[in-house]
Design a protein around this motif. Structure first.
Motif, PDB file in Angstrom:
ATOM      1  N   HIS A  67       0.844  -1.192   0.000  1.00 42.95           N
ATOM      2  CA  HIS A  67       0.000   0.000   0.000  1.00 42.95           C
ATOM      3  C   HIS A  67       0.885   1.250   0.000  1.00 42.95           C
ATOM      4  CE1 HIS A  67       0.931  -0.635   4.267  1.00 42.95           C
ATOM      5  NE2 HIS A  67       0.642   0.631   4.481  1.00 42.95           N
ATOM      6  N   ALA A  68       0.252   2.389  -0.183  1.00 46.52           N
ATOM      7  CA  ALA A  68       0.951   3.670  -0.141  1.00 46.52           C
ATOM      8  C   ALA A  68       0.224   4.590   0.816  1.00 46.52           C
ATOM      9  CB  ALA A  68       1.012   4.307  -1.531  1.00 46.52           C
ATOM     10  N   THR A  69       0.978   5.420   1.534  1.00 47.81           N
ATOM     11  CA  THR A  69       0.383   6.385   2.455  1.00 47.81           C
ATOM     12  C   THR A  69       0.908   7.780   2.120  1.00 47.81           C
ATOM     13  OG1 THR A  69       2.150   5.948   4.064  1.00 47.81           O
ATOM     14  CG2 THR A  69       0.078   4.751   4.360  1.00 47.81           C
ATOM     15  N   PRO A  70       0.041   8.798   2.219  1.00 54.43           N
ATOM     16  CA  PRO A  70       0.505  10.169   1.964  1.00 54.43           C
ATOM     17  C   PRO A  70       1.516  10.597   3.027  1.00 54.43           C
ATOM     18  CG  PRO A  70      -1.895  10.055   2.040  1.00 54.43           C
ATOM     19  CD  PRO A  70      -1.388   8.745   2.514  1.00 54.43           C
ATOM     20  N   MET A  71       2.509  11.350   2.610  1.00 55.49           N
ATOM     21  CA  MET A  71       3.478  11.906   3.548  1.00 55.49           C
ATOM     22  C   MET A  71       2.918  13.217   4.098  1.00 55.49           C
ATOM     23  SD  MET A  71       6.911  11.130   1.311  1.00 55.49           S
ATOM     24  CE  MET A  71       8.032  11.892   2.460  1.00 55.49           C
ATOM     25  N   GLN A  72       3.448  13.663   5.207  1.00 52.08           N
ATOM     26  CA  GLN A  72       3.005  14.918   5.822  1.00 52.08           C
ATOM     27  C   GLN A  72       3.686  16.104   5.145  1.00 52.08           C
ATOM     28  OE1 GLN A  72       0.587  15.194   8.161  1.00 52.08           O
ATOM     29  NE2 GLN A  72       0.295  12.996   7.959  1.00 52.08           N
ATOM     30  N   ARG A  73       3.473  16.188   3.836  1.00 49.09           N
ATOM     31  CA  ARG A  73       4.027  17.293   3.052  1.00 49.09           C
ATOM     32  C   ARG A  73       2.960  17.755   2.074  1.00 49.09           C
ATOM     33  NH1 ARG A  73       9.193  14.538   0.958  1.00 49.09           N
ATOM     34  NH2 ARG A  73       8.838  15.936  -0.784  1.00 49.09           N
ATOM     35  N   ASP A  74       3.059  18.986   1.649  1.00 55.19           N
ATOM     36  CA  ASP A  74       2.074  19.554   0.732  1.00 55.19           C
ATOM     37  C   ASP A  74       2.192  18.966  -0.673  1.00 55.19           C
ATOM     38  OD1 ASP A  74       1.084  21.238   2.691  1.00 55.19           O
ATOM     39  OD2 ASP A  74       2.311  22.952   2.068  1.00 55.19           O
ATOM     40  N   ALA A  75       1.041  18.796  -1.297  1.00 60.05           N
ATOM     41  CA  ALA A  75       1.004  18.456  -2.718  1.00 60.05           C
ATOM     42  C   ALA A  75       1.395  19.716  -3.492  1.00 60.05           C
ATOM     43  CB  ALA A  75      -0.380  17.991  -3.115  1.00 60.05           C
ATOM     44  N   ILE A  76       1.958  19.514  -4.679  1.00 63.16           N
ATOM     45  CA  ILE A  76       2.326  20.661  -5.508  1.00 63.16           C
ATOM     46  C   ILE A  76       1.684  20.506  -6.882  1.00 63.16           C
ATOM     47  CG2 ILE A  76       4.501  21.121  -4.302  1.00 63.16           C
ATOM     48  CD1 ILE A  76       5.929  19.676  -6.628  1.00 63.16           C
ATOM     49  N   TYR A  77       1.488  21.644  -7.547  1.00 60.18           N
ATOM     50  CA  TYR A  77       0.956  21.628  -8.905  1.00 60.18           C
ATOM     51  C   TYR A  77       1.983  22.269  -9.817  1.00 60.18           C
ATOM     52  CZ  TYR A  77      -1.931  22.123 -13.011  1.00 60.18           C
ATOM     53  OH  TYR A  77      -2.420  22.028 -14.292  1.00 60.18           O
ATOM     54  N   ASP A  78       2.360  21.561 -10.873  1.00 61.30           N
ATOM     55  CA  ASP A  78       3.301  22.055 -11.867  1.00 61.30           C
ATOM     56  C   ASP A  78       2.492  22.483 -13.084  1.00 61.30           C
ATOM     57  OD1 ASP A  78       5.125  22.401 -13.952  1.00 61.30           O
ATOM     58  OD2 ASP A  78       6.376  20.703 -13.334  1.00 61.30           O
ATOM     59  N   HIS A  79       2.328  23.794 -13.258  1.00 62.32           N
ATOM     60  CA  HIS A  79       1.481  24.293 -14.346  1.00 62.32           C
ATOM     61  C   HIS A  79       2.081  24.000 -15.719  1.00 62.32           C
ATOM     62  CE1 HIS A  79       4.247  27.703 -13.921  1.00 62.32           C
ATOM     63  NE2 HIS A  79       3.940  28.000 -15.166  1.00 62.32           N
ATOM     64  N   ARG A  80       3.419  23.928 -15.812  1.00 65.28           N
ATOM     65  CA  ARG A  80       4.028  23.615 -17.102  1.00 65.28           C
ATOM     66  C   ARG A  80       3.745  22.174 -17.528  1.00 65.28           C
ATOM     67  NH1 ARG A  80       9.888  25.563 -15.716  1.00 65.28           N
ATOM     68  NH2 ARG A  80       9.167  24.440 -13.908  1.00 65.28           N
ATOM     69  N   ALA A  81       3.836  21.250 -16.580  1.00 65.26           N
ATOM     70  CA  ALA A  81       3.573  19.844 -16.884  1.00 65.26           C
ATOM     71  C   ALA A  81       2.081  19.524 -16.788  1.00 65.26           C
ATOM     72  CB  ALA A  81       4.353  18.946 -15.927  1.00 65.26           C
ATOM     73  N   GLN A  82       1.319  20.451 -16.233  1.00 57.45           N
ATOM     74  CA  GLN A  82      -0.117  20.278 -16.013  1.00 57.45           C
ATOM     75  C   GLN A  82      -0.395  18.983 -15.239  1.00 57.45           C
ATOM     76  OE1 GLN A  82      -2.588  20.916 -19.421  1.00 57.45           O
ATOM     77  NE2 GLN A  82      -1.653  22.887 -19.879  1.00 57.45           N
ATOM     78  N   GLN A  83       0.297  18.882 -14.090  1.00 56.48           N
ATOM     79  CA  GLN A  83       0.074  17.729 -13.225  1.00 56.48           C
ATOM     80  C   GLN A  83       0.360  18.103 -11.774  1.00 56.48           C
ATOM     81  OE1 GLN A  83       2.761  14.948 -15.042  1.00 56.48           O
ATOM     82  NE2 GLN A  83       4.508  15.589 -13.833  1.00 56.48           N
ATOM     83  N   ALA A  84      -0.278  17.377 -10.894  1.00 58.31           N
ATOM     84  CA  ALA A  84      -0.057  17.547  -9.461  1.00 58.31           C
ATOM     85  C   ALA A  84       0.817  16.401  -8.981  1.00 58.31           C
ATOM     86  CB  ALA A  84      -1.392  17.544  -8.728  1.00 58.31           C
ATOM     87  N   ALA A  85       1.536  16.655  -7.900  1.00 56.55           N
ATOM     88  CA  ALA A  85       2.382  15.616  -7.311  1.00 56.55           C
ATOM     89  C   ALA A  85       2.137  15.587  -5.810  1.00 56.55           C
ATOM     90  CB  ALA A  85       3.843  15.889  -7.614  1.00 56.55           C
ATOM     91  N   LEU A  86       1.770  14.416  -5.310  1.00 57.03           N
ATOM     92  CA  LEU A  86       1.515  14.215  -3.897  1.00 57.03           C
ATOM     93  C   LEU A  86       2.604  13.296  -3.349  1.00 57.03           C
ATOM     94  CD1 LEU A  86      -0.417  14.447  -1.406  1.00 57.03           C
ATOM     95  CD2 LEU A  86      -1.506  12.363  -2.260  1.00 57.03           C
ATOM     96  N   PRO A  87       3.412  13.759  -2.382  1.00 54.91           N
ATOM     97  CA  PRO A  87       4.440  12.888  -1.804  1.00 54.91           C
ATOM     98  C   PRO A  87       3.787  11.721  -1.049  1.00 54.91           C
ATOM     99  CG  PRO A  87       4.878  15.192  -1.292  1.00 54.91           C
ATOM    100  CD  PRO A  87       3.490  15.117  -1.856  1.00 54.91           C
ATOM    101  N   VAL A  88       4.239  10.496  -1.332  1.00 57.11           N
ATOM    102  CA  VAL A  88       3.706   9.304  -0.680  1.00 57.11           C
ATOM    103  C   VAL A  88       4.849   8.375  -0.268  1.00 57.11           C
ATOM    104  CG1 VAL A  88       1.497   9.339  -1.930  1.00 57.11           C
ATOM    105  CG2 VAL A  88       3.419   8.036  -2.852  1.00 57.11           C
ATOM    106  N   THR A  89       4.547   7.503   0.667  1.00 58.69           N
ATOM    107  CA  THR A  89       5.460   6.436   1.052  1.00 58.69           C
ATOM    108  C   THR A  89       4.843   5.125   0.598  1.00 58.69           C
ATOM    109  OG1 THR A  89       6.245   7.662   2.980  1.00 58.69           O
ATOM    110  CG2 THR A  89       6.626   5.286   2.983  1.00 58.69           C
ATOM    111  N   VAL A  90       5.598   4.341  -0.177  1.00 55.87           N
ATOM    112  CA  VAL A  90       5.153   3.027  -0.624  1.00 55.87           C
ATOM    113  C   VAL A  90       5.689   2.000   0.375  1.00 55.87           C
ATOM    114  CG1 VAL A  90       5.231   1.322  -2.483  1.00 55.87           C
ATOM    115  CG2 VAL A  90       5.148   3.756  -3.034  1.00 55.87           C
ATOM    116  N   HIS A  91       4.809   1.110   0.842  1.00 55.75           N
ATOM    117  CA  HIS A  91       5.169   0.087   1.820  1.00 55.75           C
ATOM    118  C   HIS A  91       5.226  -1.266   1.110  1.00 55.75           C
ATOM    119  CE1 HIS A  91       4.333   2.855   5.219  1.00 55.75           C
ATOM    120  NE2 HIS A  91       3.532   3.401   4.320  1.00 55.75           N
TER     121      HIS A  91
END
Length: 131
Positions: A67-91
Motif C-alpha cells: 500500500h501507499a500512504t501520503p506523507m506529511q508534506r504539501d502536494a504541488i501543482y506544476d502548471h508547465r507539466a499540467q500535473q499535481a504531485a503528492l508525496p507518498v510512502t510506498v510500503h
C-alpha cells in the motif's frame, strides 16, 4: 538475455531467471563440487530447472508493494507539466518503504477531490450517528 551483475542467491531464496523468460523459482540446490549449476523449483511446486553457476541469468525478486500512504508534506501543482504531485510512502511486503510521488492529471485531481469530499461527508455522518 540481459547482461548484468551476477546474483548469487542462497538456499531458499527466490530468484528470477532471465534464461527462462523471467520465470521465478526457489533455490533448492547451490552450485558445488558435484553440481555446476543452481537448481530452482517453482514456488508452488512443479518441475525443477537449472541455472548457470555464474549467476548471470539470475536476478533477485523484489518485494511486492502492499500500500501507499501520503506523507506529511504539501502536494504541488506544476502548471508547465499540467500535473499535481503528492508525496507518498510506498510500503512493501518485507517491511521496506520507499518515498516517491503520486503524479495526477488535472482530471484525476478533480475526480479524487469529489471522491474525498464524499468520504469526508460519510465520516461526519457516522460521527453524528454515533452521538
Amino acid at each position: 538475455l540481459s547482461a548484468g551483475a551476477p546474483f548469487h542467491p542462497r538456499l531458499g531464496d527466490l530468484a528470477l531467471d532471465l534464461a527462462k523468460g523471467g520465470r521465478i523459482g526457489v533455490v533448492v540446490a547451490l552450485p558445488s563440487d558435484s553440481s555446476a549449476s543452481y537448481q530452482l523449483r517453482p514456488p508452488s511446486g512443479g518441475e525443477d530447472w537449472r541455472a548457470s553457476s555464474d549467476g548471470t541469468t539470475l536476478r533477485p525478486v523484489p518485494a511486492r508493494p502492499t500500500h501507499a500512504t501520503p506523507m506529511q508534506r504539501d502536494a504541488i501543482y506544476d502548471h508547465r507539466a499540467q500535473q499535481a504531485a503528492l508525496p507518498v510512502t510506498v510500503h512493501y511486503e518485507d517491511g521496506g518503504t520507499c518515498d516517491t510521488l503520486l503524479v495526477l492529471t488535472p482530471g484525476q485531481v478533480e475526480l479524487y477531490y469529489a471522491q474525498l469530499a464524499k468520504v469526508i461527508e460519510a465520516r461526519e455522518a457516522a460521527r453524528e450517528h454515533a452521538r
